[in-house]
Write an enzyme that holds these catalytic residues in place. Structure first.
Site, PDB file in Angstrom:
ATOM      1  N   CYS A 117       0.817  -1.223   0.000  1.00 21.18           N
ATOM      2  CA  CYS A 117       0.000   0.000   0.000  1.00 21.18           C
ATOM      3  C   CYS A 117       0.850   1.271   0.000  1.00 21.18           C
ATOM      4  O   CYS A 117       0.348   2.357  -0.294  1.00 21.18           O
ATOM      5  CB  CYS A 117      -0.942  -0.016   1.194  1.00 21.18           C
ATOM      6  SG  CYS A 117      -1.887  -1.541   1.285  1.00 21.18           S
ATOM      7  N   HIS A 257      -3.327   6.869   2.822  1.00 23.56           N
ATOM      8  CA  HIS A 257      -3.784   5.557   2.358  1.00 23.56           C
ATOM      9  C   HIS A 257      -5.166   5.258   2.930  1.00 23.56           C
ATOM     10  O   HIS A 257      -5.400   5.386   4.134  1.00 23.56           O
ATOM     11  CB  HIS A 257      -2.772   4.497   2.808  1.00 23.56           C
ATOM     12  CG  HIS A 257      -3.208   3.115   2.512  1.00 23.56           C
ATOM     13  ND1 HIS A 257      -3.758   2.738   1.304  1.00 23.56           N
ATOM     14  CD2 HIS A 257      -3.193   1.979   3.276  1.00 23.56           C
ATOM     15  CE1 HIS A 257      -4.061   1.457   1.339  1.00 23.56           C
ATOM     16  NE2 HIS A 257      -3.732   0.977   2.526  1.00 23.56           N
ATOM     17  N   ASN A 287     -10.036  -0.439   0.379  1.00 20.12           N
ATOM     18  CA  ASN A 287      -8.580  -0.319   0.359  1.00 20.12           C
ATOM     19  C   ASN A 287      -8.079  -0.846  -0.989  1.00 20.12           C
ATOM     20  O   ASN A 287      -8.189  -2.035  -1.272  1.00 20.12           O
ATOM     21  CB  ASN A 287      -8.015  -1.145   1.528  1.00 20.12           C
ATOM     22  CG  ASN A 287      -6.506  -1.110   1.605  1.00 20.12           C
ATOM     23  OD1 ASN A 287      -5.826  -0.723   0.662  1.00 20.12           O
ATOM     24  ND2 ASN A 287      -5.978  -1.537   2.740  1.00 20.12           N
TER      25      ASN A 287
HETATM   26  N1  COA Z   1     -17.776  -9.336   9.645  1.00 19.23           N
HETATM   27  C1  COA Z   1     -18.202  -9.657  10.867  1.00 19.23           C
HETATM   28  N2  COA Z   1     -17.391  -9.989  11.864  1.00 19.23           N
HETATM   29  C2  COA Z   1     -16.081 -10.005  11.609  1.00 19.23           C
HETATM   30  C3  COA Z   1     -15.565  -9.696  10.352  1.00 19.23           C
HETATM   31  C4  COA Z   1     -16.474  -9.349   9.341  1.00 19.23           C
HETATM   32  N3  COA Z   1     -16.074  -9.021   8.100  1.00 19.23           N
HETATM   33  N4  COA Z   1     -14.234  -9.778  10.404  1.00 19.23           N
HETATM   34  C5  COA Z   1     -13.899 -10.151  11.637  1.00 19.23           C
HETATM   35  N5  COA Z   1     -15.021 -10.285  12.371  1.00 19.23           N
HETATM   36  C6  COA Z   1     -15.138 -10.679  13.773  1.00 19.23           C
HETATM   37  C7  COA Z   1     -13.937 -11.448  14.274  1.00 19.23           C
HETATM   38  O1  COA Z   1     -14.022 -12.793  13.915  1.00 19.23           O
HETATM   39  C8  COA Z   1     -14.048 -11.231  15.751  1.00 19.23           C
HETATM   40  O2  COA Z   1     -15.005 -12.098  16.252  1.00 19.23           O
HETATM   41  P1  COA Z   1     -14.792 -12.772  17.700  1.00 19.23           P
HETATM   42  O3  COA Z   1     -14.722 -11.626  18.666  1.00 19.23           O
HETATM   43  O4  COA Z   1     -15.994 -13.630  17.835  1.00 19.23           O
HETATM   44  O5  COA Z   1     -13.493 -13.524  17.603  1.00 19.23           O
HETATM   45  C9  COA Z   1     -14.611  -9.809  15.864  1.00 19.23           C
HETATM   46  O6  COA Z   1     -15.189  -9.514  14.578  1.00 19.23           O
HETATM   47  C10 COA Z   1     -13.572  -8.783  16.197  1.00 19.23           C
HETATM   48  O7  COA Z   1     -12.462  -9.005  15.346  1.00 19.23           O
HETATM   49  P2  COA Z   1     -11.223  -8.046  15.372  1.00 19.23           P
HETATM   50  O8  COA Z   1     -10.220  -8.541  14.391  1.00 19.23           O
HETATM   51  O9  COA Z   1     -10.768  -7.791  16.772  1.00 19.23           O
HETATM   52  O10 COA Z   1     -11.898  -6.697  14.849  1.00 19.23           O
HETATM   53  P3  COA Z   1     -11.260  -5.301  14.690  1.00 19.23           P
HETATM   54  O11 COA Z   1     -12.050  -4.301  15.422  1.00 19.23           O
HETATM   55  O12 COA Z   1      -9.772  -5.339  14.920  1.00 19.23           O
HETATM   56  O13 COA Z   1     -11.499  -5.018  13.151  1.00 19.23           O
HETATM   57  C11 COA Z   1     -10.273  -5.021  11.111  1.00 19.23           C
HETATM   58  C12 COA Z   1     -10.929  -5.876  12.170  1.00 19.23           C
HETATM   59  C13 COA Z   1      -9.631  -5.958  10.086  1.00 19.23           C
HETATM   60  C14 COA Z   1     -11.326  -4.176  10.430  1.00 19.23           C
HETATM   61  C15 COA Z   1      -9.200  -4.110  11.768  1.00 19.23           C
HETATM   62  O14 COA Z   1      -8.358  -4.870  12.583  1.00 19.23           O
HETATM   63  C16 COA Z   1      -8.372  -3.398  10.757  1.00 19.23           C
HETATM   64  O15 COA Z   1      -8.847  -2.563  10.040  1.00 19.23           O
HETATM   65  N6  COA Z   1      -7.071  -3.695  10.703  1.00 19.23           N
HETATM   66  C17 COA Z   1      -6.210  -3.085   9.740  1.00 19.23           C
HETATM   67  C18 COA Z   1      -6.418  -3.771   8.428  1.00 19.23           C
HETATM   68  C19 COA Z   1      -5.831  -3.024   7.302  1.00 19.23           C
HETATM   69  O16 COA Z   1      -6.070  -1.857   7.142  1.00 19.23           O
HETATM   70  N7  COA Z   1      -5.065  -3.732   6.472  1.00 19.23           N
HETATM   71  C20 COA Z   1      -4.474  -3.206   5.344  1.00 19.23           C
HETATM   72  C21 COA Z   1      -3.387  -2.286   5.721  1.00 19.23           C
HETATM   73  S1  COA Z   1      -2.641  -1.724   4.299  1.00 19.23           S
END
Ligand code: COA
Length: 330
Positions: A117, A257, A287
């Site tokens: 990214c 980004h 993204n």
């Molecule tokens: N829909 C519903 N539930 C989802 C889900 C989805 N698409 N994706 C994950 N979950 C669930 C998980 O399984 C977890 O369930 P659990 O509590 O029963 O285990 C719960 O939601 C929380 O997951 P978590 O990973 O802690 O959520 P989060 O608040 O961290 O959000 C992201 C997840 C991926 C949105 C967040 O971590 C994020 O944006 N990270 C950066 C990712 C990114 O930008 N990557 C590219 C960088 S270039």
């Protein structure tokens, strides 16, 4: 006395496919829902290219738009830098296909870079170095991704986040006050495993087993990436501001980004820069990795949000983990 050579962004362009994948569509594919995606990411929909489209097709379309804005033709380019982690093929470079598709001759050096990214900022930095040292006059810096080809639509942790797109910038040699003021690039190679595609490269070539185990798709430790993204994007912004002795209040625009609205919100708070001054289009495109910054910049330029003399900060972070900044006076 002549002033020093600078690289100025003389044209921007972008391309997104017509195909729209909404959060509601995703509800029918994986166990997710619109409320969760909207609240946790800010994304409502993303573009998905049709099967016959390759990354170089989208990149060429974006580059043609950028060349047109710059008032240049393909044969004015000395270099085409294509930032992508979803190349047309392993060999040759996607930039070579772009060169052919836009009709540029062999006087142009064309190559790819992979900084995920952050790729477009790595591209700006390379182009800026060639231009400042007089070794190139016009360079196309492209960010393009066809992430839908490497996403696992059985993995709700990743497939809801990303979309396809392309953005291009033409950097041209100039001697005025405007242009690229600084670039800063960073990588923390100890974090390679928190965002990667395990198989399909030399470390783990494609086999029936890797395909069976869905190892050709993006894998991500979302929480870790989130944490580093907030910290390193804010750090990168501070380094760029300090290096140019520019205060946060003096920034006209931040082109960051487009990963997640919560990441950008946290970065804006750390920097004390209101989100109003951030370009935001992740709601519509998700993204788009390497394409994210040039796509957002092009929207800002064409939408009339960028004016002569504006000070614009670009920041991005992605797999590597790699991140960086570019400070630009428009
Ligand atoms: N829909 C519903 N539930 C989802 C889900 C989805 N698409 N994706 C994950 N979950 C669930 C998980 O399984 C977890 O369930 P659990 O509590 O029963 O285990 C719960 O939601 C929380 O997951 P978590 O990973 O802690 O959520 P989060 O608040 O961290 O959000 C992201 C997840 C991926 C949105 C967040 O971590 C994020 O944006 N990270 C950066 C990712 C990114 O930008 N990557 C590219 C960088 S270039």
């Amino acid at each position: 006395m002549p002033t020093e050579l600078r690289s100025r962004i003389t044209g921007t362009g972008s391309y997104v496919a017509d195909g729209v994948l909404t959060n509601q569509d995703l509800e029918r594919i994986v166990d997710t829902n619109d409320d969760w995606i909207t609240e946790r990411t800010g994304i409502k929909e993303r573009r998905i290219a049709s099967r016959e489209v390759a990354s170089s097709d989208m990149a060429a379309a974006a580059t043609r738009n950028a060349l047109e804005m710059a008032g240049l033709g393909p044969n004015d380019l000395d270099m085409i830098i294509c930032a992508t982690v979803t190349p047309d093929r392993q060999l040759p470079a996607t930039a070579a296909y772009v060169q052919r598709k836009i009709g540029a001759t062999s006087n142009c050096a064309s190559f790819d870079i992979a900084a995920a990214c952050a790729g477009s900022l790595y591209g700006i930095s390379i182009a800026d170095s060639f231009i400042r040292t007089g070794r190139a006059k016009h360079v196309a810096v492209i960010g393009v991704e066809l992430l839908s080809r490497v996403l696992d639509y059985k993995d709700r942790n990743t497939c809801v986040l990303f979309g396809d797109g392309a953005g291009a910038m033409i950097l041209s040699a100039d001697q005025g006050e405007s242009g690229v003021l600084s670039t800063h690039l960073f990588t923390d190679g100890s974090l390679t495993d928190i965002l990667h595609i395990p198989a399909g490269g030399s470390a783990l070539p494609t086999s029936a087993e890797t395909v069976e185990r869905r190892m050709h798709y993006v894998r991500m430790e979302g929480r870790d990436v989130f944490k580093y993204a907030v910290k390193y994007l804010a750090d990168a912004a501070k380094v760029a501001l300090d290096a140019n002795a520019i205060g946060a209040d003096d920034l006209s625009l931040v082109v960051a980004h487009q990963a997640n609205i919560r990441i950008l919100d946290a970065v804006s708070k750390r920097l004390g820069i209101s989100l109003d001054r951030f370009i935001l289009n992740l709601e519509r495109f998700g993204n788009t990795s390497s394409a994210s910054v040039p796509l957002a910049l092009d929207e800002a330029v064409r939408g009339g949000r960028v004016h002569s003399g504006d000070t614009i900060l670009m920041i991005a972070l992605g797999g590597g983990i790699s991140w960086g900044s570019a400070m630009v006076r428009w």
